[in-house]
Design a protein around this motif. Sequence first.
Motif, PDB file in Angstrom:
ATOM      1  N   LEU A  33       0.787  -1.350   0.013  1.00 32.66           N
ATOM      2  CA  LEU A  33       0.063  -0.154   0.142  1.00 32.66           C
ATOM      3  C   LEU A  33       0.781   1.162   0.051  1.00 32.66           C
ATOM      4  N   GLY A  34       0.784   2.099  -1.059  1.00 31.91           N
ATOM      5  CA  GLY A  34       1.570   3.577  -1.171  1.00 31.91           C
ATOM      6  C   GLY A  34       0.844   4.574  -0.722  1.00 31.91           C
ATOM      7  N   MET A  35       0.949   5.412   0.241  1.00 25.41           N
ATOM      8  CA  MET A  35       0.283   6.565   0.573  1.00 25.41           C
ATOM      9  C   MET A  35       1.344   7.939   0.568  1.00 25.41           C
ATOM     10  N   GLU A  36       0.666   8.768  -0.267  1.00 26.75           N
ATOM     11  CA  GLU A  36       1.402  10.160  -0.461  1.00 26.75           C
ATOM     12  C   GLU A  36       0.319  11.111  -0.193  1.00 26.75           C
ATOM     13  N   SER A  37       1.004  12.179   0.647  1.00 25.98           N
ATOM     14  CA  SER A  37       0.392  13.445   1.188  1.00 25.98           C
ATOM     15  C   SER A  37       0.959  14.665   1.455  1.00 25.98           C
ATOM     16  N   SER A  38       2.328  14.774   0.445  1.00 27.83           N
ATOM     17  CA  SER A  38       3.223  15.826   0.888  1.00 27.83           C
ATOM     18  C   SER A  38       2.832  16.999   0.446  1.00 27.83           C
ATOM     19  N   SER A  68      -3.059  10.621  -1.828  1.00 28.22           N
ATOM     20  CA  SER A  68      -3.075   9.408  -2.758  1.00 28.22           C
ATOM     21  C   SER A  68      -3.083   8.124  -1.958  1.00 28.22           C
ATOM     22  N   ALA A  69      -3.577   7.002  -2.370  1.00 28.05           N
ATOM     23  CA  ALA A  69      -3.579   5.712  -1.979  1.00 28.05           C
ATOM     24  C   ALA A  69      -3.335   4.660  -3.094  1.00 28.05           C
ATOM     25  N   ALA A  70      -2.310   3.646  -3.123  1.00 31.42           N
ATOM     26  CA  ALA A  70      -2.393   2.850  -4.178  1.00 31.42           C
ATOM     27  C   ALA A  70      -2.026   1.341  -3.685  1.00 31.42           C
ATOM     28  N   VAL A  71      -2.494   0.583  -4.365  1.00 26.34           N
ATOM     29  CA  VAL A  71      -1.792  -0.846  -4.104  1.00 26.34           C
ATOM     30  C   VAL A  71      -1.202  -1.384  -5.272  1.00 26.34           C
ATOM     31  N   VAL A  72       0.082  -1.797  -4.991  1.00 23.79           N
ATOM     32  CA  VAL A  72       1.101  -2.123  -6.051  1.00 23.79           C
ATOM     33  C   VAL A  72       1.448  -3.526  -5.931  1.00 23.79           C
ATOM     34  N   GLU A  73       1.602  -4.299  -6.971  1.00 25.24           N
ATOM     35  CA  GLU A  73       2.086  -5.699  -6.594  1.00 25.24           C
ATOM     36  C   GLU A  73       3.471  -5.849  -7.141  1.00 25.24           C
ATOM     37  N   MET A  74       4.469  -6.144  -6.501  1.00 23.19           N
ATOM     38  CA  MET A  74       5.796  -6.033  -6.731  1.00 23.19           C
ATOM     39  C   MET A  74       6.425  -7.424  -6.596  1.00 23.19           C
ATOM     40  N   GLY A  75       7.369  -8.073  -7.113  1.00 19.71           N
ATOM     41  CA  GLY A  75       8.007  -9.165  -7.106  1.00 19.71           C
ATOM     42  C   GLY A  75       8.910  -9.433  -8.283  1.00 19.71           C
ATOM     43  N   ASP A  76       9.478 -10.580  -8.165  1.00 20.91           N
ATOM     44  CA  ASP A  76      10.497 -11.256  -9.342  1.00 20.91           C
ATOM     45  C   ASP A  76       9.515 -11.132 -10.756  1.00 20.91           C
ATOM     46  N   GLY A  77       9.796 -10.185 -11.402  1.00 13.45           N
ATOM     47  CA  GLY A  77       9.373  -9.886 -12.952  1.00 13.45           C
ATOM     48  C   GLY A  77       7.833  -9.377 -12.749  1.00 13.45           C
ATOM     49  N   VAL A  78       7.337  -8.983 -11.529  1.00 12.86           N
ATOM     50  CA  VAL A  78       6.134  -8.200 -11.563  1.00 12.86           C
ATOM     51  C   VAL A  78       6.168  -6.837 -10.947  1.00 12.86           C
ATOM     52  N   ALA A 133      -9.862  13.041   3.528  1.00 11.28           N
ATOM     53  CA  ALA A 133      -9.800  12.164   2.333  1.00 11.28           C
ATOM     54  C   ALA A 133      -9.066  10.915   2.605  1.00 11.28           C
ATOM     55  N   ILE A 134      -8.350  10.744   3.589  1.00 12.63           N
ATOM     56  CA  ILE A 134      -7.270   9.776   3.689  1.00 12.63           C
ATOM     57  C   ILE A 134      -8.043   8.350   3.671  1.00 12.63           C
ATOM     58  N   SER A 135      -8.833   8.076   4.888  1.00 11.86           N
ATOM     59  CA  SER A 135      -9.450   6.923   5.213  1.00 11.86           C
ATOM     60  C   SER A 135     -10.280   6.492   3.924  1.00 11.86           C
ATOM     61  N   ARG A 136     -11.202   7.230   3.142  1.00 12.49           N
ATOM     62  CA  ARG A 136     -11.934   6.877   2.064  1.00 12.49           C
ATOM     63  C   ARG A 136     -11.036   6.503   1.047  1.00 12.49           C
ATOM     64  N   ILE A 137      -9.811   7.220   0.607  1.00  9.93           N
ATOM     65  CA  ILE A 137      -9.342   6.631  -0.595  1.00  9.93           C
ATOM     66  C   ILE A 137      -8.558   5.385  -0.391  1.00  9.93           C
ATOM     67  N   THR A 138      -8.062   5.264   1.249  1.00  6.24           N
ATOM     68  CA  THR A 138      -7.444   3.986   1.411  1.00  6.24           C
ATOM     69  C   THR A 138      -8.217   2.648   1.289  1.00  6.24           C
ATOM     70  N   TYR A 139      -9.667   2.820   1.697  1.00  4.68           N
ATOM     71  CA  TYR A 139     -10.779   1.762   1.542  1.00  4.68           C
ATOM     72  C   TYR A 139     -10.928   1.746  -0.164  1.00  4.68           C
ATOM     73  N   ALA A 180      -8.300  -2.850  -5.739  1.00  6.68           N
ATOM     74  CA  ALA A 180      -7.420  -3.679  -5.920  1.00  6.68           C
ATOM     75  C   ALA A 180      -8.040  -5.197  -5.799  1.00  6.68           C
ATOM     76  N   GLY A 181      -9.073  -5.127  -4.900  1.00 13.62           N
ATOM     77  CA  GLY A 181      -9.707  -6.547  -4.490  1.00 13.62           C
ATOM     78  C   GLY A 181      -8.795  -7.403  -3.528  1.00 13.62           C
ATOM     79  N   ILE A 182      -8.437  -6.417  -2.616  1.00 12.96           N
ATOM     80  CA  ILE A 182      -7.678  -7.183  -1.486  1.00 12.96           C
ATOM     81  C   ILE A 182      -8.091  -6.346  -0.093  1.00 12.96           C
ATOM     82  N   GLY A 183      -7.745  -7.170   0.921  1.00 11.43           N
ATOM     83  CA  GLY A 183      -7.885  -6.604   2.205  1.00 11.43           C
ATOM     84  C   GLY A 183      -6.694  -6.144   2.799  1.00 11.43           C
ATOM     85  N   VAL A 184      -6.653  -5.625   3.918  1.00 12.63           N
ATOM     86  CA  VAL A 184      -5.336  -5.429   4.777  1.00 12.63           C
ATOM     87  C   VAL A 184      -4.664  -6.405   5.173  1.00 12.63           C
TER      88      VAL A 184
END
Length: 336
Positions: free
Chosen positions: A4-9, A14-24, A57-63, A69-73
């Motif tokens: 989960l990436g969070m940005e408020s500088s 902004s809140a985002a879910v990114v999938e990272m791994g070998d080749g992903v 905004a932060i709670s709403r956009i995190t939900y 992304a179709g995932i839970g915490v």
Amino acid sequence: MYILGMESSCDETSAAVVEMGDGVRAIRSNIVASQIETHRLYGGVVPEIASRAHVEAISRITYEALAEAGIGVKDLGAVAVTSHPGLIGALLVGVNFAKSLAYSRKIPLVPVNHIHGHVAAAYLSHPTLEPPFLALVVSGGHTSFYLVKDYTDFCEIGGTRDDAAGEAFDKIGRVIGLPYPGGAALDKLAYEGDPKAIALPSPALGKDTLDLSFSGIKTATLNYLNGMAQRKEEINRADVAASYTHRIVTAITQKTEAAIRESGMKTLVLAGGVAANSHLRASLEQLCARLKVTLCMPERALCGDNGAMIAAAGYFGFLKGDLADTSLNASACDDL
Ligand code: KG4
Ligand code: ZN
């Protein structure tokens, strides 16, 4: 793993879910709540208003980010958050939210430098990109060249000594009556004018440095506009936009060429909000083609502030073990 990436500088939550791994490297969601309309009323970002809008905004956009992304915490492998640099009150909202979430759900917490985040956007747009490379970060607060030796190892080798290019665009945009932030509008208007119409000083400093300075061109443009107003002569806004943009883009391109030659790097990453500027993109494309250097630019949607870039940078911080606990604080400066 999911991050989960969070940005408020600054003025985007902004809140985002990114999938990272070998080749992903995949963006599963990237929700951005922009405050631009709110700040437009004042012609610039009002820090206190920005902080409050982040809180709202932060709670709403995190939900939303998790739902899209179709995932839970429970599925998160890490929470990454911008901890510096930026507006301190704005940063604190994201940092405290991320800290609470990570602590309560026992998830690793990764602090992310906002600038490293901008560069990491390029990993998402260019799946095979890897360090070392030269990065040029051009945003509302920064205009700097970095040797990116490794995913988390940055060395600044030059940049602006005063204002950032984004700030310089916004300032003149405002003075000639464009809506805040002026950067994108100036970009469009510049196509309608003559880039040679007005003589302006170059922001590129001497030959023995990679540094730039935007204060001189800003002052010269303001003097030109004031002089025209005093003489009651009408200004051609498109000529101002074209001449100003041309001078700035030429200077950045000139210093980028010097940075490429000096560093010997074969890959250039262009990042930050101003990386969306079409004149700069075209000029650097030409330069890199001439020098046979690979140019990696994030797609425009990933140039401005967003949570996905923070998640991507956070993944590499996580791999390195750069974790934080509840003592994490935010910092307005480039160093934490
Ligand atoms: O990276 P960013 O979203 O926020 C900071 O970290 O500062 O950059 C925002 C800056 C603003 O100054 C905005 O006017 C500028 O990026 N910008 C542009 C363009 N789109 C955004 N500047 C020039 N041309 C554009 N197309
Ligand atoms: Zn930014």
